[in-house]
Design a protein around this motif. Structure first.
Motif, mmCIF file in Angstrom:
data_model
loop_
_atom_site.group_PDB
_atom_site.id
_atom_site.type_symbol
_atom_site.label_atom_id
_atom_site.label_comp_id
_atom_site.label_asym_id
_atom_site.label_seq_id
_atom_site.Cartn_x
_atom_site.Cartn_y
_atom_site.Cartn_z
ATOM 1 N N LYS A 3 0.826 -1.198 0.000
ATOM 2 C CA LYS A 3 0.000 0.000 0.000
ATOM 3 C C LYS A 3 0.869 1.261 0.000
ATOM 4 N N PHE A 4 1.946 1.220 0.805
ATOM 5 C CA PHE A 4 2.859 2.362 0.885
ATOM 6 C C PHE A 4 3.468 2.631 -0.494
ATOM 7 N N TRP A 5 3.901 1.531 -1.142
ATOM 8 C CA TRP A 5 4.502 1.661 -2.477
ATOM 9 C C TRP A 5 3.500 2.246 -3.468
ATOM 10 N N ARG A 6 2.254 1.724 -3.426
ATOM 11 C CA ARG A 6 1.216 2.201 -4.348
ATOM 12 C C ARG A 6 0.960 3.703 -4.150
ATOM 13 N N ASN A 7 0.926 4.109 -2.880
ATOM 14 C CA ASN A 7 0.618 5.523 -2.572
ATOM 15 C C ASN A 7 1.769 6.472 -2.874
ATOM 16 N N HIS A 8 2.987 5.982 -2.752
ATOM 17 C CA HIS A 8 4.145 6.874 -2.836
ATOM 18 C C HIS A 8 5.111 6.565 -3.974
ATOM 19 N N ARG A 9 4.736 5.670 -4.876
ATOM 20 C CA ARG A 9 5.732 5.242 -5.877
ATOM 21 C C ARG A 9 6.184 6.397 -6.772
ATOM 22 N N PHE A 10 5.266 7.296 -7.117
ATOM 23 C CA PHE A 10 5.677 8.433 -7.967
ATOM 24 C C PHE A 10 6.741 9.272 -7.240
ATOM 25 N N GLY A 11 6.456 9.579 -5.974
ATOM 26 C CA GLY A 11 7.395 10.389 -5.186
ATOM 27 C C GLY A 11 8.747 9.720 -5.048
ATOM 28 N N ILE A 12 8.729 8.394 -4.791
ATOM 29 C CA ILE A 12 9.989 7.665 -4.602
ATOM 30 C C ILE A 12 10.780 7.630 -5.912
ATOM 31 N N ILE A 13 10.085 7.268 -7.003
ATOM 32 C CA ILE A 13 10.774 7.164 -8.291
ATOM 33 C C ILE A 13 11.306 8.531 -8.716
ATOM 34 N N TYR A 14 10.484 9.588 -8.571
ATOM 35 C CA TYR A 14 10.949 10.916 -8.988
ATOM 36 C C TYR A 14 12.082 11.398 -8.088
ATOM 37 N N GLY A 15 11.986 11.101 -6.801
ATOM 38 C CA GLY A 15 13.057 11.488 -5.869
ATOM 39 C C GLY A 15 14.387 10.852 -6.251
ATOM 40 N N VAL A 16 14.318 9.553 -6.607
ATOM 41 C CA VAL A 16 15.548 8.850 -7.016
ATOM 42 C C VAL A 16 16.101 9.463 -8.300
ATOM 43 N N LEU A 17 15.215 9.763 -9.252
ATOM 44 C CA LEU A 17 15.667 10.355 -10.532
ATOM 45 C C LEU A 17 16.288 11.733 -10.304
ATOM 46 N N LEU A 18 15.653 12.518 -9.436
ATOM 47 C CA LEU A 18 16.158 13.871 -9.148
ATOM 48 C C LEU A 18 17.535 13.794 -8.479
ATOM 49 N N ALA A 19 17.670 12.868 -7.547
ATOM 50 C CA ALA A 19 18.955 12.705 -6.856
ATOM 51 C C ALA A 19 20.027 12.230 -7.840
ATOM 52 N N ALA A 20 19.657 11.272 -8.701
ATOM 53 C CA ALA A 20 20.621 10.729 -9.667
ATOM 54 C C ALA A 20 21.078 11.823 -10.635
ATOM 55 N N PHE A 21 20.136 12.627 -11.105
ATOM 56 C CA PHE A 21 20.497 13.703 -12.040
ATOM 57 C C PHE A 21 21.416 14.721 -11.361
ATOM 58 N N THR A 22 21.093 15.031 -10.087
ATOM 59 C CA THR A 22 21.912 16.020 -9.366
ATOM 60 C C THR A 22 23.336 15.498 -9.161
ATOM 61 N N ILE A 23 23.444 14.230 -8.840
ATOM 62 C CA ILE A 23 24.791 13.641 -8.680
ATOM 63 C C ILE A 23 25.550 13.719 -10.010
ATOM 64 N N TYR A 24 24.855 13.369 -11.102
ATOM 65 C CA TYR A 24 25.503 13.443 -12.424
ATOM 66 C C TYR A 24 25.932 14.885 -12.734
ATOM 67 N N ALA A 25 25.028 15.840 -12.441
ATOM 68 C CA ALA A 25 25.334 17.247 -12.729
ATOM 69 C C ALA A 25 26.545 17.715 -11.923
ATOM 70 N N LEU A 26 26.615 17.300 -10.652
ATOM 71 C CA LEU A 26 27.760 17.692 -9.822
ATOM 72 C C LEU A 26 29.054 17.073 -10.354
ATOM 73 N N LEU A 27 28.968 15.805 -10.758
ATOM 74 C CA LEU A 27 30.155 15.146 -11.338
ATOM 75 C C LEU A 27 30.584 15.851 -12.619
ATOM 76 N N ASP A 28 29.587 16.228 -13.427
ATOM 77 C CA ASP A 28 29.880 16.900 -14.695
ATOM 78 C C ASP A 28 30.593 18.231 -14.451
ATOM 79 N N VAL A 29 30.142 18.950 -13.427
ATOM 80 C CA VAL A 29 30.732 20.264 -13.158
ATOM 81 C C VAL A 29 32.124 20.133 -12.532
ATOM 82 N N PHE A 30 32.272 19.211 -11.594
ATOM 83 C CA PHE A 30 33.495 19.199 -10.800
ATOM 84 C C PHE A 30 34.493 18.102 -11.161
ATOM 85 N N LEU A 31 34.058 17.020 -11.783
ATOM 86 C CA LEU A 31 34.984 15.902 -11.968
ATOM 87 C C LEU A 31 35.173 15.422 -13.412
ATOM 88 N N ILE A 32 34.093 15.309 -14.141
ATOM 89 C CA ILE A 32 34.212 14.705 -15.475
ATOM 90 C C ILE A 32 35.011 15.624 -16.393
#
Lengths: 310, 130
Positions: A3-32
């Motif tokens: 039930k928790f997954w059904r209610n919050h899956r959009f938030g969890i999936i989008y949160g993971v995508l947002l975090a992943a993109f931010t990590i990539y962006a930081l790597l792109d700016v400072f390391l890559i």
């Protein structure tokens, strides 16, 4: 869980995508690393220049070689004279290299790893050694920006304007201050620009201080380590680096730096990248106390240097 | 597709408002600590990142919860509204980090574009429902 997954899956999936993109962006700016153009090996260029110079010396001196005088604070040969002095002003140690050269070709710049690109960095001292620099300071850290003119040793690398006030070093060794909004990089190149730095601001123009007490670099509000370069007269320059962020040296504001450089008789002075980047290298050693956090004395890797050499 | 819509009761709105309190406080604290150790280099993006969870989240749901009028929202609005706040907040903090370091990145635009898309979808879905 279901039930928790059904209610919050959009938030969890989008949160993971947002975090992943931010990590990539930081790597792109400072390391890559993005390498756009690699130049000829600086060692080969230097060897060739030194060979040409030796031949010229032999021709001029009828067999006698150029005599060098090298001490901890001085370098002198037939073509280059450098003297290093340390000043104490504004609770800060300020290092000044007074430079006299016989040819504008002795005032050079070099890129980290001999490559133009983003996140292509090395210590000022390493780039200086690779290029057989006698004296070197950090440049404008062009690689931290995606815009702003970059012309080095007569080669145009970046022509996108950022709106900065730039320092132009012309082929005859004279300095000029331009605004990117008023002239294109191509026009500067055609006008004989050998080096263009896009950082700033200009500290002194026509022997007058051109910054106010309120002026700062971007969003830096207070005293910091600083690097600046000044033109005194034809083929006579000063390289200035100040300590900062430590108990021993608080650092300089731009206005203080301009005031200090005015006392040196500078006609045109320009502020280069400061903070942890500020480094002065002379005859194989670092002269100042570079620091980013005020606790550890360590150089910061930079994109480029300005140096004196053959 | 039938969109599920529901009236947001006062308690539900206030519960949503409460969720944004720690987020707002975290953003304020993060910005304050980051500024404290940045040697006088400041960024308005870093300083004001907390405004999105504060106004877009906490105050917005507080107003809904204390209003006498009954509000009806569908799932698309609720999800896109939260996603836009998250996107703008993270985008502001990211831009603040770059500002303080003294660098720039074209990737910043992705946050603004995605945030605007989410908030536009949320507003359109609310208006269409009416």
């Amino acid at each position: 869980m279901g039930k928790f997954w059904r209610n919050h899956r959009f938030g969890i999936i989008y949160g993971v995508l947002l975090a992943a993109f931010t990590i990539y962006a930081l790597l792109d700016v400072f390391l890559i690393t993005h390498r756009y153009k690699t130049l000829e090996n600086p060692q080969q260029i230097n060897d060739r220049n030194m060979k040409d110079r030796d031949i010229n010396d032999r021709n001029m001196n009828d067999g006698n070689t150029n005599e060098k005088k090298i001490t901890e604070t001085e370098y002198k040969d037939d073509g280059i004279a450098i003297s290093i002095t340390t000043h104490r002003m504004y609770d800060t140690d300020i290092y000044v290299a007074d430079v006299k050269i016989s040819s504008p070709d002795n005032l050079k710049t070099a890129l980290a790893q001999n490559t133009y690109g983003r996140n292509v960095k090395d210590y000022t001292s390493v780039i200086a050694r690779e290029n057989n620099a006698i004296l070197a300071i950090n440049g404008d850290f062009y690689g931290a920006q995606s815009q702003g003119y970059v012309i080095r040793n007569g080669v145009l690398y970046r022509s996108s304007a950022k709106g900065n006030e730039d320092l132009v070093i012309y082929a005859d060794g004279t300095f000029g201050i331009i605004e990117e909004s008023k002239i294109s990089a191509e026009e500067l190149l055609n006008a004989g620009a050998r080096q263009v730095f896009s950082f700033g601001p200009a500290l002194i123009e026509k022997s007058q201080i051109s910054v106010t007490e309120e002026d700062e670099v971007g969003k830096a509000m207070m005293s910091n380590p600083r690097t600046a370069i000044g033109f005194i007269d034809d083929l006579h320059y000063v390289f200035v680096v100040s300590d900062g962020r430590t108990r021993a040296s608080r650092g300089l504001s731009l206005y203080e730096l301009a005031q200090f450089m005015e006392t040196l008789g500078v006609k045109t002075a320009y502020n280069l990248d400061g903070g942890g980047s500020s480094t002065m290298y002379f005859n194989g050693r670092i002269i100042n106390n570079p620091t980013t956090d005020g606790r550890t004395m360590k150089e910061r890797s930079v994109s480029d240097i300005v140096y004196i050499g053959y | 597709m039938i969109l599920s819509t529901s009236v947001i009761e006062k308690e539900q709105a206030l519960k949503r408002a409460k969720i944004y309190i720690p987020i707002t406080l975290f953003c304020m604290l993060f910005g304050w600590v980051y500024e404290k150790y940045s040697f006088g280099v400041y960024s308005n993006y870093m300083i004001y990142a907390f405004v999105f969870p504060l106004i877009g989240g906490m105050i917005f749901w507080l107003l809904i919860g204390t209003s006498k009028k009954k509000f009806r929202f569908n799932n698309i609005f609720l999800k896109c509204h939260s996603a836009s706040i998250a996107t703008f907040t993270v985008g502001f903090i990211f831009k603040g980090v770059l500002d303080i370091y003294g660098t720039t990145s074209s990737l910043c635009y992705i946050y603004w574009i995605v945030g605007i898309i989410f908030i536009s979808i949320a507003v359109i879905s609310y208006l269409r429902m009416k």
